[in-house]
Structure formats: C-alpha cells, structure tokens
Design a protein around this motif. Structure first.
Motif, mmCIF file in Angstrom:
data_model
loop_
_atom_site.group_PDB
_atom_site.id
_atom_site.type_symbol
_atom_site.label_atom_id
_atom_site.label_comp_id
_atom_site.label_asym_id
_atom_site.label_seq_id
_atom_site.Cartn_x
_atom_site.Cartn_y
_atom_site.Cartn_z
ATOM 1 N N GLU A 50 0.804 -1.259 -0.101
ATOM 2 C CA GLU A 50 -0.080 0.074 -0.001
ATOM 3 C C GLU A 50 0.786 1.306 0.107
ATOM 4 O OE1 GLU A 50 -2.089 1.428 3.972
ATOM 5 O OE2 GLU A 50 -0.975 -0.634 4.724
ATOM 6 N N HIS A 51 2.130 1.041 0.380
ATOM 7 C CA HIS A 51 2.808 2.246 0.584
ATOM 8 C C HIS A 51 3.961 2.447 -0.904
ATOM 9 C CE1 HIS A 51 1.432 3.047 4.295
ATOM 10 N NE2 HIS A 51 1.933 2.091 4.702
ATOM 11 N N ARG A 59 -4.138 -2.160 17.718
ATOM 12 C CA ARG A 59 -3.612 -0.826 17.431
ATOM 13 C C ARG A 59 -3.578 0.298 18.312
ATOM 14 N NH1 ARG A 59 -1.518 0.143 12.035
ATOM 15 N NH2 ARG A 59 -2.548 2.328 11.905
ATOM 16 N N HIS A 102 5.087 -3.320 14.469
ATOM 17 C CA HIS A 102 3.699 -3.065 13.456
ATOM 18 C C HIS A 102 2.566 -3.795 13.992
ATOM 19 C CE1 HIS A 102 1.726 -3.923 9.582
ATOM 20 N NE2 HIS A 102 1.434 -4.874 9.925
ATOM 21 N N ASP A 146 -3.943 -3.020 10.489
ATOM 22 C CA ASP A 146 -4.950 -1.879 10.679
ATOM 23 C C ASP A 146 -6.384 -2.166 10.501
ATOM 24 O OD1 ASP A 146 -5.133 -1.998 8.043
ATOM 25 O OD2 ASP A 146 -4.072 0.032 7.710
HETATM 26 MG MG MG Z 1 -0.152 0.401 8.555
#
Ligand code: MG
Ligand code: DAT
Length: 151
Positions: A53-54, A87, A117, A120
């Motif tokens: 995603e990054h 999270r 990490h 999410d």
């Molecule tokens: Mg993330």
C-alpha cells in the motif's frame, strides 16, 4: 468474535532495543492468546508485499531498508477485537504523538523507528497473516484463563 486475529511484528529496532519481551508481555497481560511466533530477517519480496500500500511513497525505500536491516519477530495474536485493541496498544504511527502507556509511546520517538507493526483492519490482518505464516505454523489451543478473560 474471540477468534479475531491480528499480525503484530517487532521491527529490527524493537529487537535491538530489547522490547520483544515487553511487547509479548503486554499482549499476554491484556488477555490475548499467542498463536504464532517466529524470528526472521525478512527478504525484500516479503516486505514489498507486506508494504504494497505504500509503494511509490517517498519513505517507501527507506522503510523497506529499515525493516529488512535485521531480524524481526513476527506474531499472530488472537482474541476479541484483537485488531483494533492491538492498534491502540501500539499507539500512533508517529511515536512522538503516541500516548505514554502505548508501546510506541513508551519506547520510541520518531516514525522511522517506531518499534512495532500491527494490522490496521481485519482484512489487512488476514492478508498479512497469510503472507508471513503458513497455516500449519499457527497453533490452536485453549487458554485455561479464558472464562476469566471473557464473560
Ligand atoms: Mg499500516
Ligand atoms: P502504521 O505502521 O502505523 O500502520 P503506516 O501503515 O501508515 O503506519 O506506515 C507504515 C510504516 O511506514 C510506519 O510504521 C512507519 C513508516 N512511515 C509511515 N509514514 C511515514 C512518513 N510520513 N515518513 C516516514 N516513514 C513513514
């Protein structure tokens, strides 16, 4: 459901800083169940998938170099609302904005060294767990304290 799973990983800085035990302890203490754990230095292809995603963002290459720079401790934790509570236990992406009492808020200062990490969303958790673990690396077991953790 009590079977919700999240992928939690202590990053190379967390390993070097000696916080592997703290991370495990906090999740255990909260009442979550450890169902998978391994240490590895992640190959680039795995990190590319993990952080897809990054891709293209300006911190992407720096991020991959950082996470690939040493061994990580990859884990799967299971329990009610494991993803969202996990999270919260990690804190904000930028440790400078994380509340004290969170892992990042207690052990880190900058985004590029944020210790740990955590998935999410439930969809990310499923994707990440499948990426890092084979099905037979995940254990099924019953917490003896389960009736004291859940009502
Ligand atoms: Mg993330
Ligand atoms: P999180 O790890 O909280 O899910 P993320 O998915 O947005 O955060 O980013 C993944 C990791 O990339 C993050 O833990 C640290 C790094 N990162 C994110 N945003 C960054 C930024 N603006 N500059 C440098 N590194 C960043």
């Amino acid at each position: 459901t009590k079977n919700e799973r999240t992928f939690i990983m202590v990053k190379p800085d967390g390993v070097q800083r000696g916080v592997v035990g703290h991370v495990i302890h906090r999740f255990e203490q909260r009442g979550y169940k450890l169902v998978a754990l391994k240490m590895l230095q992640a190959p680039r292809a795995l990190l590319e998938s993990h952080y897809e995603e990054h891709k293209g963002k300006k911190f992407y290459e720096i991020l991959l170099a950082y996470i690939g720079s040493g061994p990580v401790v990859a884990m799967v934790w299971e329990g009610l609302t494991a993803v969202s509570v996990g999270r919260k236990m990690l804190g904000a992406t930028d440790p400078a904005k994380s509340e004290p009492g969170t892992i990042r808020g207690d052990f880190g200062i900058v985004t590029g060294r944020n210790i740990v990490h955590g998935s999410d969303s439930e969809a990310s958790a499923k994707r990440e767990i499948a990426l890092w673990f084979k099905p037979d690396e995940i254990s099924q077991w019953t917490h003896t304290a389960e009736q004291w953790i859940y009502e």
